[in-house]
Every structure is written in C-alpha cells, then in structure tokens.
Design an enzyme around this catalytic site. Structure first.
Site, PDB file in Angstrom:
ATOM      1  N   THR A  95      26.917   9.340  18.790  1.00 38.80           N
ATOM      2  CA  THR A  95      26.747  10.780  18.952  1.00 38.80           C
ATOM      3  C   THR A  95      26.058  11.338  17.713  1.00 38.80           C
ATOM      4  OG1 THR A  95      28.740  10.908  20.310  1.00 38.80           O
ATOM      5  CG2 THR A  95      27.942  12.966  19.355  1.00 38.80           C
ATOM      6  N   LYS A 171      24.854  15.312  25.202  1.00 34.38           N
ATOM      7  CA  LYS A 171      26.106  14.826  24.619  1.00 34.38           C
ATOM      8  C   LYS A 171      26.730  15.868  23.692  1.00 34.38           C
ATOM      9  CE  LYS A 171      29.263  11.826  23.170  1.00 34.38           C
ATOM     10  NZ  LYS A 171      30.364  11.332  23.997  1.00 34.38           N
ATOM     11  N   LYS A 239      33.409  16.013  13.113  1.00 32.47           N
ATOM     12  CA  LYS A 239      31.973  15.710  13.089  1.00 32.47           C
ATOM     13  C   LYS A 239      31.247  16.273  14.304  1.00 32.47           C
ATOM     14  CE  LYS A 239      30.623  11.709  14.641  1.00 32.47           C
ATOM     15  NZ  LYS A 239      29.602  11.856  15.740  1.00 32.47           N
TER      16      LYS A 239
END
Length: 300
Positions: A95, A171, A239
């Site tokens: 990601t 995503k 994150k």
C-alpha cells in the site's frame, strides 16, 4: 513458473502458500527466521534477502509495508531486479501513494520489466485461501505475464486501467473506509461496555442487524477473545490513513473522518499498542474511561 514473494507477513505468507499450492516454483523472502522456517516447512524455498532470489525469476510479488521497503527490495542494495528474467513482471502489492506507484513503475520500465500496480485486500485468512481481491492497473502485457500468480492468489482481479497509480488510488480510498470502520467499531463497542451492555450480547445484536460491518464483525470478535496478535497492526493504519490525508491534501479535499481515525490509531501507538491487532485501537477508550475489556482476564 519461477515466482518470488518478498515479505512473508500475514498477507505475503498467504500469497506465497497459495502460489505454492498452484504448482508454481516459489521462493519466499523475509529477514525473519521464523517466517522463513514456516514457509520452508510448507515445502517452499525461503531466503533472507531479495538478492538471493533465484536467477531468472519470472514474477515477483512485493508484499511489504510501504513504498520505501518496496523500492529497497526491488532496486536498492538488495538488487532484486538484477535477479529477474528479461521481461519479468513485478506485482507490487504494498500500500503506497499513487505517486510512489508511478515512480516505481517507471524504474521497473527502465530496466525492461513489466509492472502491475496491484494492491490487495482480504486479510490473512483470504490470503491463505488464495481468495484475495486485487485492485490492479498496468499494461495488458503485465496482466498476461502475471496471470498464473493472480489466478493463485485472488478470486477477484479488478483491471482498473493501464496507468500505474490507479490501483494505488483505489487502495488508498479503500483504506479510508477500512480505517474509519475499525475505529468506529471500537468506539461503539467501548461505548456499550461503558454503558453496562454485555459486550458479547452487543456483538450478537450488531452482527445480526443493519449497523453491522465486516470490520465490526471481524475485529470485535478478536476484542471479545482478547486476541491482540496482529493480523493487521495499529501501525499499519497510522501509515495508511496518513496516505489518505496526504492524497486528500494534494487535492484540496477534506477528509475529517479519516483524519480523526488516524489520530485514534496514533493515540493507540502512543499507548504502546502499535504492534497489536488494529481492533485494539479500543484501548484508547479503555485508557480514557477505565473500561474493562472482555479479554482482560485472559491476558493476565
């Protein structure tokens, strides 16, 4: 087909095992000895560094934490790219920000490699079943080259376009929803506990009613069991929700719910919970209100 899987974490291990079951010649790569031993015990070949992948590897799946780790494994001191066959395909499933996906795709192209910007979803269980969802973008040649790998690891492969960065964009939007859903699931459970509701009964009611979500059902089951072993850790959503806010900032787009959820995960990390399962962001409310979580007694 010779395949490398870089990163044998919860998702990477599942992907590697799924490729192995599909009859591919798989080498798993992870610096952790325990992860390598687990994969080797399942019949796979395991190495500690991407520089040790077999020469002529035809496809490599990158399932590490972020863009920096992906770049280091592919093009840094570990020089994975030098081990790949001419025209091999990189399936980059970490990601990351769309700009990073475009940059890595350009680096791969400069070395004569195909590149799929291919983040995944589904969790550890789906990864081990070979039933992940892949949200991918890249040229038709890359999809064709990656076909045996995609067939092994996923039940749904979304072809989102040819340009790198589209997969990463989808995503990041997905992670906005996932992070907010986990945070609000924890908030709801914590509120119910504080108000005196039986947490197990509350769980049964919610999961049978319209307020349920996949994240509530999955993550709060672990809270009820006191099982904070990370399948996806608090740190991951610090994150990933950071990627959401950064992308939104660049677009002059407000994301207040994502920003609040990120602060809750950051608070959990500040409490020393960064390596715990992400559903245990509920410990923020525990620290603030003194509630007792259902699994507290089991952890003593």
């Amino acid at each position: 087909m010779k395949v490398g899987v870089i990163g044998l974490g919860s998702m990477g291990m599942g992907a590697a095992l799924s490729c192995l079951r599909a009859g591919l010649a798989v080498t798993g790569c992870d610096p952790r000895e325990a992860a390598r031993a687990e994969f080797a015990a399942a019949g796979g070949h395991a190495v500690a560094s991407a520089a040790e992948l077999p020469q002529g590897t035809e496809a490599v799946v990158v399932l590490v934490v972020n863009a920096a780790q992906a770049e280091a494994a592919l093009f840094g001191s570990e020089v994975c790219a030098a081990r790949l066959a001419p025209g091999a395909v990189v399936v980059c499933s970490a990601t990351m920000a769309p700009d990073d996906a475009r940059r890595l795709a350009a680096m791969a192209g400069a070395r004569g490699l195909l590149y799929l910007d291919a983040p995944v979803s589904g969790g550890a269980a789906k990864a081990r079943e070979g039933a992940m969802t892949v949200m991918a973008s890249g040229p038709p040649a890359a999809f064709a080259a990656a076909g045996p790998v995609l067939d092994a690891i996923a039940t749904r492969v979304w072809r989102l376009g040819e340009a790198p960065g589209i997969g990463a964009t989808v995503k990041v939007v997905h992670q906005l929803l996932a992070g907010v859903h986990i945070a609000v699931a924890a908030e709801a459970m914590a509120l119910g506990i504080r108000a005196g509701a039986d947490p197990r009964t509350l769980y049964e009611v919610v999961t049978s009613a319209a307020g349920n979500s996949w994240m509530f059902e999955n993550r709060m089951a672990r809270v009820l069991a006191g099982d904070d072993a990370p399948r996806s850790a608090v740190d991951i959503f610090v994150k990933d929700l950071g990627l959401v806010t950064e992308m939104a900032r660049a677009l002059d787009f407000p994301v207040p719910l994502a920003a609040q959820a990120q602060q809750l995960f950051a608070a959990a990390r500040a409490l020393g919970q960064g390596g715990k399962d992400d559903g245990f962001v509920i410990r923020v409310w525990q620290a603030l209100t003194g509630i007792k979580l259902p699994g507290d007694d089991r952890r003593r």
